[in-house]
Design an enzyme around this catalytic site. Structure first.
Site, PDB file in Angstrom:
ATOM      1  N   TYR A  92      34.989 -23.155  64.706  1.00  0.00           N
ATOM      2  CA  TYR A  92      33.744 -23.928  64.562  1.00  0.00           C
ATOM      3  C   TYR A  92      34.089 -25.408  64.810  1.00  0.00           C
ATOM      4  CZ  TYR A  92      29.562 -25.577  61.991  1.00  0.00           C
ATOM      5  OH  TYR A  92      28.411 -26.212  61.612  1.00  0.00           O
ATOM      6  N   LYS A 165      27.970 -20.580  65.480  1.00  0.00           N
ATOM      7  CA  LYS A 165      27.156 -20.629  64.252  1.00  0.00           C
ATOM      8  C   LYS A 165      27.004 -19.220  63.673  1.00  0.00           C
ATOM      9  CE  LYS A 165      25.999 -25.052  63.994  1.00  0.00           C
ATOM     10  NZ  LYS A 165      25.923 -25.957  62.833  1.00  0.00           N
TER      11      LYS A 165
HETATM   12  O1  LIG Z   1      27.712 -28.046  64.224  1.00  0.00           O
HETATM   13  C1  LIG Z   1      28.066 -28.783  63.291  1.00  0.00           C
HETATM   14  O2  LIG Z   1      29.257 -28.990  63.001  1.00  0.00           O
HETATM   15  C2  LIG Z   1      27.048 -29.420  62.408  1.00  0.00           C
HETATM   16  C3  LIG Z   1      25.798 -29.757  63.053  1.00  0.00           C
HETATM   17  O3  LIG Z   1      24.962 -28.679  63.295  1.00  0.00           O
HETATM   18  C4  LIG Z   1      25.914 -30.657  64.235  1.00  0.00           C
HETATM   19  O4  LIG Z   1      25.096 -30.517  65.154  1.00  0.00           O
HETATM   20  O5  LIG Z   1      26.791 -31.535  64.218  1.00  0.00           O
HETATM   21 MN   LIG Z   2      23.922 -28.724  65.129  1.00  0.00          MN
END
Ligand SMILES: O=C(O)C[C@H](O)C(=O)O
Ligand SMILES: [Mn+2]
Ligand SMILES: NC(=O)c1ccc[n+]([C@@H]2O[C@H](COP(=O)([O-])OP(=O)(O)OC[C@H]3O[C@@H](n4cnc5c(N)ncnc54)[C@H](O)[C@@H]3O)[C@@H](O)[C@H]2O)c1
Length: 542
Positions: A92, A165
């Site tokens: 992520y 996600k």
């Molecule tokens: O994706 C992430 O780390 C958090 C958030 O949704 C973002 O767009 O930064």
């Molecule tokens: Mn985001």
């Protein structure tokens, strides 16, 4: 047609690789297709983890994990459960940003996503049917990739954010990975680098906007509702001009959620509540400065505002607690280029003797003395020493959340914030930060990333078979995180750690489901939130 055995080996939802027993190998036509040794999931996971450790960059580690994900979901999530804190930044944020930037150069597999093209609205339904391949889809994460994190427009490369996600949904809350569908809406891109790149895989056209774009979104939503009526539709990384408009249109009609607006709003509110637990101050006494009043910034302002109202302020009183700063400086009633979400939170020039000078962050901090400062501006280093010291001069425990992602865009580094405030700052960051030792105290830094909350929110809504996801359910989620950190411990974080993600996602899910039940918004016969959540949790085991 693939041979029967190959079919199952190529199906990541069914494949177990070397863990197929001899009996299963006979049954599924796998005899002779695998080396003779039969392994346990534990042994498979140990092998992969060894390979993972041998990689010499995080992006290479990510590619290895994605290979496991692409071939065997159960093994992937088994590994992820074991190494959640270590793997989160790799699968992520922040490493996902690098993967998105390199997607077209490293493309190998479509990762079971649905790819929809703005040039073919007539194909949406078929494309979704083909991608779902008969699976009972309950959760969709869709992106059009106009605003990927803070790195801008990445066209079809952005599909990785939908995939990523969803990985976190399963790892954190236990959504069955065979019930999810990542979706990429390819509406073109304004990213010149991609448009010029010979290996770009999306539509090589400028981003389609206006009526044609919104008609496509309507068609997409209709198709989803028709095909997967029990699903939650999660929107991710849409642009500032579209995200709020789409949410406003659909939030009362279908089960939908905008992560950047609502997810970020909840986690920021939870972080501020956590900070109040530590400082023993009241949220209704705070002065909020939001730096970067876009999709996320306005989602946060709205959640904080709603909380002030819940805690007894009138709307007029509550609004007085907010100052929005964007490119133009402090946003006034007459500032040109205001978005519809910004307008209700603007200030009047007559409140200041030097209103015309309030065009930069330092000047605004000097003028308004914020006690809580939240950054969603994509401007790295903008919470600099002068700004932070000025803020800290007027409040004992400055609450400072540099939330812009990925790492290279953060408004400040946590270690600097501690240094500039003599350890007084109560900090949360968008990306994970290791513990920091400062003046003999070890500080834990909370991660105010929507990933800490959206899995529980979405799972709770799905478990309750909620008809919509409303403000009460979001507030229940924000409050669910309190009480998980010992505020008396010196250096305590404002939010619970990622190592407890699975535990607290369950708690969030239960509270959200309970709220749906209490409001009469749950599915028929669903009366026990804990039971509803427990029954739906998927476990990574063969
Ligand atoms: O994706 C992430 O780390 C958090 C958030 O949704 C973002 O767009 O930064
Ligand atoms: Mn985001
Ligand atoms: N931590 C989290 O959970 C989380 C969640 C969502 C977004 N974010 C981060 O927040 C950032 C913004 O995301 P978004 O979706 O709101 O994007 P957005 O484009 O909707 O908003 C960004 C805002 O910053 C403003 N801005 C740009 N330059 C500025 C400057 N010099 N000074 C002041 N404001 C300026 C823009 O005008 C815009 O209003 C991204 O880096 C994203 O990664 C973090």
């Amino acid at each position: 047609m693939l041979r029967k055995g190959m079919q199952i080996l190529n199906d990541p939802f069914k494949n177990k690789g070397t863990a197929f027993t001899i009996e299963e190998r006979k049954k599924y036509g796998l005899l002779g297709l695998l080396p003779s040794c039969v392994r346990t999931i534990e042994e498979q996971a140990d092998e992969i983890y060894r390979l993972y450790q041998a990689k010499n960059s995080r992006i290479e580690q990510r590619h290895l994990l994605m290979e496991v994900f692409n071939t065997n979901r159960t093994l992937f999530f088994y590994l992820m459960e074991k190494h959640i804190t270590e793997f989160m930044p790799v699968v992520y944020d922040p490493v996902i940003a690098e993967a998105i930037e390199q997607y077209n150069e490293r493309y190998i597999k479509p990762q079971d996503a649905a790819y929809l093209s703005i040039e073919h609205p007539e194909l949406i339904k078929e494309e979704l049917i083909d991608a779902a391949d008969g699976r009972d889809i309950r959760l969709i994460v869709v992106t059009d990739a106009e605003g990927i994190l803070g790195i801008g427009d990445w066209g079809v490369n952005g599909v990785d954010i939908s995939v990523g996600k969803l990985m976190v949904y399963t790892a954190a809350a236990g959504i069955d990975p065979s019930q999810v569908l990542p979706v990429s809406i390819d509406a073109g891109t304004n990213n010149e680098k991609l448009l010029k790149s010979s290996n770009y895989l999306g539509n090589r056209i400028k981003r389609v906007e206006g009526q044609e774009y919104f008609d496509f979104i309507d068609k997409f939503v209709d198709a989803v509702e028709g095909l997967f009526p029990k699903s939650l539709l999660h929107f991710e990384d849409f642009g500032r001009g579209t995200a709020a408009r789409i949410l406003d249109k659909y939030q009362d009609k279908i089960l939908t959620f905008n992560d950047d607006i609502q997810g970020t709003g909840i986690i920021a509110l939870a972080g501020v509540l956590g900070a109040m637990n530590i400082s023993k101050e009241k949220i209704t006494d705070q002065t909020f400065l939001t730096f970067g009043a876009g999709t996320a910034g306005m989602g946060i302002a709205k959640m904080l505002y709603d909380e002030l109202i819940r805690q007894g302020l009138t709307p007029a009183e509550a609004k007085k607690h907010f100052y929005l700063v964007d490119k133009q400086g402090l946003l006034f009633e007459d500032t040109p280029g205001l978005t519809p979400k910004q307008k209700p939170f603007t200030r009047q020039r007559s409140e200041f003797t030097n209103a015309d000078e309030l065009t930069n962050l330092l000047a605004v901090v000097k003028a308004v003395h914020p006690t809580v400062m939240i950054g969603t501006s994509t401007q790295p280093g903008s919470f600099n020493e002068a700004v932070v010291k000025e803020m800290a001069a007027h409040t004992p425990r400055p609450v400072i959340f540099p939330l812009s992602n990925p790492t290279k865009l953060a408004e400040a580094k946590a270690a600097d914030l501690l240094k500039w405030t003599d350890g007084r700052a109560l900090i949360a960051t968008g990306i994970p930060v290791k513990d920091i030792e400062y003046n003999g105290t070890v500080y834990q830094i909370g991660q105010a990333n929507n990933a800490l909350i959206y899995p529980g929110v979405g799972f709770g809504a799905l478990a309750a078979e909620a008809k919509v996801l409303n403000d009460n359910m979001l507030a229940a989620a924000a409050h669910a995180l309190s009480g998980l950190v010992d505020p008396e411990k010196s250096g305590a974080a404002v939010l619970p750690p990622v190592s407890k993600l699975t535990e607290f996602s369950k708690r969030v899910a239960e509270r959200v489901a309970e709220s749906a039940i209490d409001q009469g918004l749950a599915g028929d016969g669903i009366t026990d939130a804990k039971k509803a959540v427990a029954e739906k949790i998927w476990k990574p085991q063969y």
